[in-house]
Enzyme design. Sequence first.
Site, PDB file in Angstrom:
ATOM      1  N   ASP A  30       0.867  -1.183   0.000  1.00  0.00           N
ATOM      2  CA  ASP A  30       0.000   0.000   0.000  1.00  0.00           C
ATOM      3  C   ASP A  30       0.902   1.230   0.000  1.00  0.00           C
ATOM      4  O   ASP A  30       1.662   1.458   0.952  1.00  0.00           O
ATOM      5  CB  ASP A  30      -0.858  -0.056   1.274  1.00  0.00           C
ATOM      6  CG  ASP A  30      -1.744   1.151   1.445  1.00  0.00           C
ATOM      7  OD1 ASP A  30      -1.640   2.121   0.668  1.00  0.00           O
ATOM      8  OD2 ASP A  30      -2.565   1.115   2.382  1.00  0.00           O
ATOM      9  N   ASN A  48      -6.179  12.699 -11.267  1.00  0.00           N
ATOM     10  CA  ASN A  48      -6.861  13.138 -12.498  1.00  0.00           C
ATOM     11  C   ASN A  48      -6.549  14.618 -12.698  1.00  0.00           C
ATOM     12  O   ASN A  48      -5.924  15.254 -11.841  1.00  0.00           O
ATOM     13  CB  ASN A  48      -8.368  12.877 -12.406  1.00  0.00           C
ATOM     14  CG  ASN A  48      -8.980  13.546 -11.199  1.00  0.00           C
ATOM     15  OD1 ASN A  48      -8.925  14.761 -11.046  1.00  0.00           O
ATOM     16  ND2 ASN A  48      -9.533  12.752 -10.300  1.00  0.00           N
ATOM     17  N   ASP A  58      -5.489   7.387  -5.515  1.00  0.00           N
ATOM     18  CA  ASP A  58      -5.696   8.820  -5.253  1.00  0.00           C
ATOM     19  C   ASP A  58      -6.582   9.006  -4.018  1.00  0.00           C
ATOM     20  O   ASP A  58      -6.246   9.783  -3.092  1.00  0.00           O
ATOM     21  CB  ASP A  58      -6.355   9.423  -6.508  1.00  0.00           C
ATOM     22  CG  ASP A  58      -6.433  10.934  -6.511  1.00  0.00           C
ATOM     23  OD1 ASP A  58      -5.832  11.570  -5.629  1.00  0.00           O
ATOM     24  OD2 ASP A  58      -7.098  11.482  -7.411  1.00  0.00           O
ATOM     25  N   SER A 146      -2.116   4.516 -14.164  1.00  0.00           N
ATOM     26  CA  SER A 146      -3.090   4.202 -15.240  1.00  0.00           C
ATOM     27  C   SER A 146      -3.529   2.738 -15.284  1.00  0.00           C
ATOM     28  O   SER A 146      -4.318   2.367 -16.158  1.00  0.00           O
ATOM     29  CB  SER A 146      -2.572   4.604 -16.634  1.00  0.00           C
ATOM     30  OG  SER A 146      -2.623   5.993 -16.815  1.00  0.00           O
ATOM     31  N   VAL A 149      -8.456   2.316 -12.794  1.00  0.00           N
ATOM     32  CA  VAL A 149      -9.614   2.887 -13.496  1.00  0.00           C
ATOM     33  C   VAL A 149      -9.268   3.268 -14.935  1.00  0.00           C
ATOM     34  O   VAL A 149     -10.113   3.158 -15.830  1.00  0.00           O
ATOM     35  CB  VAL A 149     -10.089   4.162 -12.741  1.00  0.00           C
ATOM     36  CG1 VAL A 149     -11.296   4.779 -13.414  1.00  0.00           C
ATOM     37  CG2 VAL A 149     -10.411   3.851 -11.301  1.00  0.00           C
TER      38      VAL A 149
HETATM   39  N1  AR6 Z   1      -1.258   1.529  -2.977  1.00  0.00           N
HETATM   40  C1  AR6 Z   1      -0.701   1.117  -4.127  1.00  0.00           C
HETATM   41  N2  AR6 Z   1      -1.414   0.900  -5.262  1.00  0.00           N
HETATM   42  C2  AR6 Z   1      -2.760   1.106  -5.201  1.00  0.00           C
HETATM   43  C3  AR6 Z   1      -3.420   1.529  -4.025  1.00  0.00           C
HETATM   44  C4  AR6 Z   1      -2.610   1.747  -2.871  1.00  0.00           C
HETATM   45  N3  AR6 Z   1      -3.142   2.156  -1.724  1.00  0.00           N
HETATM   46  N4  AR6 Z   1      -4.757   1.638  -4.316  1.00  0.00           N
HETATM   47  C5  AR6 Z   1      -4.923   1.268  -5.600  1.00  0.00           C
HETATM   48  N5  AR6 Z   1      -3.721   0.945  -6.138  1.00  0.00           N
HETATM   49  P1  AR6 Z   1      -5.916   3.813  -9.937  1.00  0.00           P
HETATM   50  P2  AR6 Z   1      -5.387   5.155 -12.511  1.00  0.00           P
HETATM   51  C6  AR6 Z   1      -3.373   0.497  -7.494  1.00  0.00           C
HETATM   52  O1  AR6 Z   1      -7.300   3.461 -10.364  1.00  0.00           O
HETATM   53  O2  AR6 Z   1      -5.688   3.907 -13.262  1.00  0.00           O
HETATM   54  C7  AR6 Z   1      -8.653   7.893  -9.498  1.00  0.00           C
HETATM   55  O3  AR6 Z   1     -10.030   8.037  -9.315  1.00  0.00           O
HETATM   56  C8  AR6 Z   1      -4.487  -0.030  -8.360  1.00  0.00           C
HETATM   57  O4  AR6 Z   1      -4.748  -1.389  -8.024  1.00  0.00           O
HETATM   58  O5  AR6 Z   1      -5.710   4.328  -8.556  1.00  0.00           O
HETATM   59  O6  AR6 Z   1      -4.197   5.965 -12.886  1.00  0.00           O
HETATM   60  C9  AR6 Z   1      -7.990   9.191  -9.905  1.00  0.00           C
HETATM   61  O7  AR6 Z   1      -8.595  10.306  -9.281  1.00  0.00           O
HETATM   62  C10 AR6 Z   1      -3.862   0.101  -9.746  1.00  0.00           C
HETATM   63  O8  AR6 Z   1      -2.970  -0.991  -9.994  1.00  0.00           O
HETATM   64  O9  AR6 Z   1      -5.260   4.946 -10.924  1.00  0.00           O
HETATM   65  C11 AR6 Z   1      -8.188   9.208 -11.384  1.00  0.00           C
HETATM   66  O10 AR6 Z   1      -9.462   9.699 -11.731  1.00  0.00           O
HETATM   67  C12 AR6 Z   1      -3.005   1.359  -9.615  1.00  0.00           C
HETATM   68  O11 AR6 Z   1      -2.886   1.627  -8.212  1.00  0.00           O
HETATM   69  C13 AR6 Z   1      -8.088   7.761 -11.768  1.00  0.00           C
HETATM   70  O12 AR6 Z   1      -8.448   7.011 -10.605  1.00  0.00           O
HETATM   71  C14 AR6 Z   1      -3.598   2.581 -10.289  1.00  0.00           C
HETATM   72  O13 AR6 Z   1      -5.023   2.522 -10.177  1.00  0.00           O
HETATM   73  C15 AR6 Z   1      -6.687   7.374 -12.146  1.00  0.00           C
HETATM   74  O14 AR6 Z   1      -6.691   6.045 -12.625  1.00  0.00           O
END
Ligand code: AR6
Length: 198
Positions: A30, A48, A58, A146, A149
């Site tokens: 994490d 974002n 985020d 990326s 989501v």
């Molecule tokens: N520690 C490490 N990795 C994590 C954690 C954590 N605590 N939580 C999630 N991940 P994402 P994106 C992973 O969706 O695709 C947000 O709403 C997750 O499993 O966080 O760049 C922003 O505001 C995945 O592998 O980011 C944007 O709108 C990775 O982090 C949008 O999501 C990235 O997933 C950005 O989307």
Amino acid sequence: MATSAARDDDDSTVAFPLSAPSVLKINKGDITKWFVDASSDAIVNPANERMLGGGGADGAIHRVAGPELREACFKVPEVRPGIRCPTGEARITPGFKLPASHVIHTVGPIYDTDNNPKASLTSAYRNSLIVAKDNNIKYVAFPAISCGVYGYLFEEAADVAISTIKEFPNDFKEVHFILFSDDIYAVWVKKAKELLQG
Ligand code: AR6
């Protein structure tokens, strides 16, 4: 350059030398818990363009940092209405209640709609590292930008992430990836072996 990967810290951490002074570490975990010295360390937030929080990593980062982080983000000037950090760029704030001292906010591409997702993801990693360097950060931790989501394919994202970090062999003491899921962790370790030991 040494060529072997070594396990350290805990069972999930694999270390790859980038150069004599610099090491790349791939860890499961994490990112909100990560820190090294609470003064020259930064975690990267996959944000974002509004930069006011969201879901995924985020959301977790903002929850742990506390409301001061949103206030600091709000003060980052908009470059266009509602846009504080265009895709591929990066901004820095303090970490507030996070254990790491700084947060570098970057915006990766939405895979299905970006005109050139590879170029945009490369810019997100590169600009995060440039901002880190400009702020005397010595330890940086990235999530898989990326890959949640925003829907980026893991193999392609790992290639971009590790290739771009290779552009900065001497600028940081340690660059970490903190990866939330076993499958992304496995893809990253495989790609690091290809790109850093080949
Ligand atoms: N520690 C490490 N990795 C994590 C954690 C954590 N605590 N939580 C999630 N991940 P994402 P994106 C992973 O969706 O695709 C947000 O709403 C997750 O499993 O966080 O760049 C922003 O505001 C995945 O592998 O980011 C944007 O709108 C990775 O982090 C949008 O999501 C990235 O997933 C950005 O989307």
